[in-house]
Design an enzyme around this catalytic site. Structure first.
Site, PDB file in Angstrom:
ATOM      1  N   LYS A  52       0.891  -1.154   0.032  1.00 43.40           N
ATOM      2  CA  LYS A  52      -0.294  -0.222   0.120  1.00 43.40           C
ATOM      3  C   LYS A  52       1.113   1.224   0.121  1.00 43.40           C
ATOM      4  CE  LYS A  52      -4.001  -2.405   2.203  1.00 43.40           C
ATOM      5  NZ  LYS A  52      -4.689  -2.920   3.291  1.00 43.40           N
ATOM      6  N   GLN A  96      -4.784  -1.566   9.450  1.00 45.72           N
ATOM      7  CA  GLN A  96      -4.884  -2.750   8.979  1.00 45.72           C
ATOM      8  C   GLN A  96      -5.466  -4.285   9.430  1.00 45.72           C
ATOM      9  OE1 GLN A  96      -3.756  -3.362   5.671  1.00 45.72           O
ATOM     10  NE2 GLN A  96      -3.919  -5.802   5.767  1.00 45.72           N
ATOM     11  N   ASP A 119     -10.917   2.537   3.234  1.00 44.61           N
ATOM     12  CA  ASP A 119     -11.841   0.313   3.284  1.00 44.61           C
ATOM     13  C   ASP A 119     -12.794   0.608   3.190  1.00 44.61           C
ATOM     14  OD1 ASP A 119      -9.349  -1.110   3.190  1.00 44.61           O
ATOM     15  OD2 ASP A 119      -9.025  -1.072   5.602  1.00 44.61           O
TER      16      ASP A 119
HETATM   17  N1  GUN Z   1      -6.940  -7.361   5.987  1.00 40.52           N
HETATM   18  C1  GUN Z   1      -6.576  -8.161   5.033  1.00 40.52           C
HETATM   19  N2  GUN Z   1      -7.541  -7.043   4.136  1.00 40.52           N
HETATM   20  C2  GUN Z   1      -7.897  -6.239   4.217  1.00 40.52           C
HETATM   21  C3  GUN Z   1      -7.523  -4.450   4.056  1.00 40.52           C
HETATM   22  O1  GUN Z   1      -8.505  -4.700   3.395  1.00 40.52           O
HETATM   23  N3  GUN Z   1      -7.946  -3.710   4.942  1.00 40.52           N
HETATM   24  C4  GUN Z   1      -7.138  -4.383   6.132  1.00 40.52           C
HETATM   25  N4  GUN Z   1      -7.812  -2.277   7.039  1.00 40.52           N
HETATM   26  N5  GUN Z   1      -7.304  -4.716   6.936  1.00 40.52           N
HETATM   27  C5  GUN Z   1      -7.163  -6.178   5.838  1.00 40.52           C
END
Ligand code: GUN
Length: 292
Positions: A52, A96, A119
């Site tokens: 990211k 996350q 998200d």
């Molecule tokens: N853990 C697995 N996929 C994601 C996601 O798309 N966003 C976040 N914040 N955590 C994750």
């Protein structure tokens, strides 16, 4: 059979976003700014967050990574969330997941300002998505729908079987594909661990979206010839021949399923790169005040 190249599409979209950011900056506007909160040292989460941060660079965004050890308290994390909500320089942020067991994930998600929830996990965004209002759509479902759009795959009137009912993928992708929209207008069946005759449902599917986290679950006998297969699985399977010690395994028995279908996403290089790219699109939308 056509391979759906998620990496290529994601690179195209990131280039489109970068061009828009260059224009914004030329117009005297600030760069979009995405923050990520990473708790502990889970291998998968470390990798996702690193991707990211790199994608932010590629798109010309500012990024901030906030790290805490796994023993951080829920209260400390809520404080960080509050600061991010109030910081006018941050357009959007993510926490996350998964979080350590002593932290109530849902409580953290619900503390995020929905206007910065790139998200799309906050119930306000989930609810708005389900009734077709402007919102942040969670990144993996948004990436899947974008792949279908960019490959010109007809969804109207098609039968889509979603395998898995997670809040992050199964439920939202089912919701998006049943909407009166393009892509959308599918008849959707959601199958899960309590579904009898799951194979029969799959055999009737024009589109299968596999998001179970079970390597190789979708086998050739479950696929109608000409079906479209979207593989969301990313299970780490030990592999001593790899430098990392593992390889990523999808939910589809690719080798035997691919020859049967009209389109299929590989793992890696299919849905994964699109997920990151949708997060970038959401951040640009947040910076442009285009959702709220
Ligand atoms: N853990 C697995 N996929 C994601 C996601 O798309 N966003 C976040 N914040 N955590 C994750």
């Amino acid at each position: 059979m056509e391979l759906i190249d998620g990496k290529k599409v994601a690179d195209q979209i990131k280039a489109e976003i970068a061009a828009e950011v260059t224009q914004r900056v030329a117009d005297g506007k600030k760069r979009p700014h995405l923050a990520a909160v990473l708790v502990g040292h889970d291998g998968g989460s470390e990798t996702y967050v690193a991707h990211k941060v790199k994608a932010c660079e590629q798109c010309g965004f500012d990024s901030t990574l906030i790290r805490r050890e796994a023993d951080v308290t829920e209260q400390e994390l809520l404080e960080i969330v509050k600061e991010l909500n109030e910081n006018p320089d941050i357009d959007g942020y993510i926490v996350q997941l998964p979080l350590p067991g002593h932290i109530d994930e849902q409580r953290i998600i619900e503390a995020i300002d929905p206007r910065k929830d790139v998200d799309g996990f906050h119930p306000v965004n989930v609810g708005r998505m389900s009734i077709g209002l402007p919102c942040f759509v969670s990144a993996t479902p948004a990436g899947i729908v974008e792949l279908l759009r960019r490959y010109g795959i007809e969804t109207r009137g098609k039968h889509c079987v979603v395998l898995g009912r997670s809040n992050i993928v199964g439920k939202p992708v089912a919701s998006l594909l049943m909407q009166k929209a393009a892509p959308g207008n599918c008849t959707v069946t959601v199958c899960h661990s309590a579904t009898p005759d799951l194979k029969d449902h799959c055999r009737r599917a024009d589109i299968i979206i596999a998001a179970l986290g079970q390597p190789g679950f979708v086998t050739a006998d479950m696929v109608k010839p000409g079906a479209v297969i979207i593989d969301v699985g990313t299970t780490r399977v030990p592999d001593p021949s790899k430098k990392s010690g593992f390889r990523l395994c999808g939910d589809v028995d690719f080798e035997n399923v691919a020859p049967l279908c009209s389109h299929i996403t590989p793992v890696p290089g299919g849905v994964g790169p699109m997920t990151i790219c949708s997060l970038m699109s959401n951040t640009l939308l947040a910076a442009s005040d285009k959702v709220y």
